[in-house]
Enzyme design. Structure first.
Site, PDB file in Angstrom:
ATOM      1  N   ASP A 137       0.840  -1.205   0.000  1.00 51.76           N
ATOM      2  CA  ASP A 137       0.000   0.000   0.000  1.00 51.76           C
ATOM      3  C   ASP A 137       0.875   1.255   0.000  1.00 51.76           C
ATOM      4  OD1 ASP A 137      -2.483  -1.633   0.548  1.00 51.76           O
ATOM      5  OD2 ASP A 137      -1.278  -2.113   2.286  1.00 51.76           O
ATOM      6  N   HIS A 165      -4.550  -3.359   6.528  1.00 53.14           N
ATOM      7  CA  HIS A 165      -4.367  -3.619   5.091  1.00 53.14           C
ATOM      8  C   HIS A 165      -5.739  -4.003   4.534  1.00 53.14           C
ATOM      9  CE1 HIS A 165      -2.947  -5.042   1.288  1.00 53.14           C
ATOM     10  NE2 HIS A 165      -3.483  -6.218   1.517  1.00 53.14           N
TER      11      HIS A 165
END
Ligand SMILES: NC(=O)c1ccc[n+]([C@@H]2O[C@H](COP(=O)([O-])OP(=O)(O)OC[C@H]3O[C@@H](n4cnc5c(N)ncnc54)[C@H](O)[C@@H]3O)[C@@H](O)[C@H]2O)c1
Length: 309
Positions: A137, A165
């Site tokens: 990410d 996440h």
């Protein structure tokens, strides 16, 4: 990538231990054949096994990619109880058989909570050794800024992924900078479009995994593997001076995040240890988003613990 030295450095020989479940044993053996055939100079050995104890014995770094992601029509609780049983077995094997001070990176989703379950069932592994992957990410956020500003991605640094996440993660550019001919400049100043930074940018990073699945009909593979290498390399070999990266780590209560969650924070690494970057100012919008993703993790934790009973 590991056998080419991308994870641990080009002067570090490696022995790869690969674990899969019995239905995948033949394919796993095929991967072993390919690794041997590639004649990687750093590859000292390959163990391909369906025995979790054999896989975990003596390992210094454990990258956990086996898990049970949620599928259409499945209840969250059913997914969680499958992951609890997988991580229970793997945690016990790691605890009993891995090398002392083994570093663990959980990749399989739900990554933060799988890491928490692993910690629960491997109480003698220090909590600082159990992490989860949010570097993908982080790298996605760097990539979006680099595309928007048309600068090289290596000139962008210090974005932060806070939290889970999942699509509640908070990609934060408030401390990010870009190297320019006239010195380092804040990303906010260069982009000069708060509406994009607070809206579309955040959404794109949050939803990128889903966008990849929609396009490829498969989840991210190259970028996930590359970011797992980045995570371990920085953890083991250290982050560059003045640069921080995002890692899912056991919260100590920093930034008002409840202690006892595996939460993604900005960290620096040195001497094989990560440290949460302290003292960053947090604005109102960030606070709300950091709390929302913490709330989701607390709910996942409650669900996971209810599956342990
Ligand atoms: N954190 C992240 O950024 C990130 C990024 C990409 C993928 N993921 C997650 O990583 C996981 C792996 O993704 P993938 O695309 O490689 O999936 P995949 O299905 O291609 O591979 C998973 C492998 O794990 C094996 N496996 C399943 N249960 C196992 C067990 N109990 N023990 C050992 N091996 C087992 C499967 O047989 C398979 O070979 C998924 O959970 C995915 O959602 C996370």
């Amino acid at each position: 990538m590991i056998a080419r030295g991308i994870m641990l450095g080009v002067d570090q020989p490696v022995i790869l231990h690969m674990l899969d479940i019995p239905p995948a044993a033949e394919a796993l053996n095929g991967v072993k054949m390919e690794l041997v055939d590639a004649a990687f100079p750093l590859l000292k050995g390959v163990v391909a096994t369906t025995d979790v104890v054999e896989a975990c014995t003596g390992v210094n770094v454990a990258v956990m990619v086996g898990g049970f992601p949620r599928k259409e029509g499945m209840e969250r609780k059913d997914v969680m109880s499958k992951n609890v049983s997988i991580y229970k077995a793997q945690a016990s094997a790691l605890e009993a058989h891995a090398a002392p001070n083994c570093k663990v990176l959980v990749v399989a989703n739900p990554a933060n909570t799988n890491a928490l379950i692993l910690k629960e069932f491997a109480p003698s592994i220090p909590e600082k050794n159990i992490t989860c992957l949010t570097r993908l990410d982080h790298n996605r956020a760097l990539g979006q800024i680099s595309e928007r500003l048309n600068v090289q991605v290596s000139d962008v640094k210090n974005v932060i992924i806070w939290g889970n996440h999942s699509s509640t993660q908070y990609p934060d550019v408030n401390h990010a900078t870009v190297k320019t001919a006239s010195g380092e400049k804040p990303v906010r100043e260069l982009v000069a479009d708060d509406e994009w930074l607070n809206g579309e940018f955040i959404k794109t990073v949050q939803q990128r995994g889903a966008a990849i699945i929609k396009a490829r009909k498969l989840s991210s593979a190259l970028s996930a593997a590359s970011s797992a290498c980045d995570h371990i390399r920085d953890w083991v070999l250290g982050t560059p001076e003045g640069t921080f990266v995002s890692m899912g780590v056991y919260s100590d209560g920093s930034y008002g995040v409840p202690a006892g969650l595996i939460y993604s924070f900005p960290v620096t690494c040195s001497g094989g240890e990560w440290k949460i970057v302290q003292g960053l100012p947090i604005d109102e919008l960030s606070r709300q988003k950091m709390d929302a993703t913490a709330q989701e993790l607390s709910e996942e934790k409650t669900l996971a613990y209810s599956c342990l009973e």
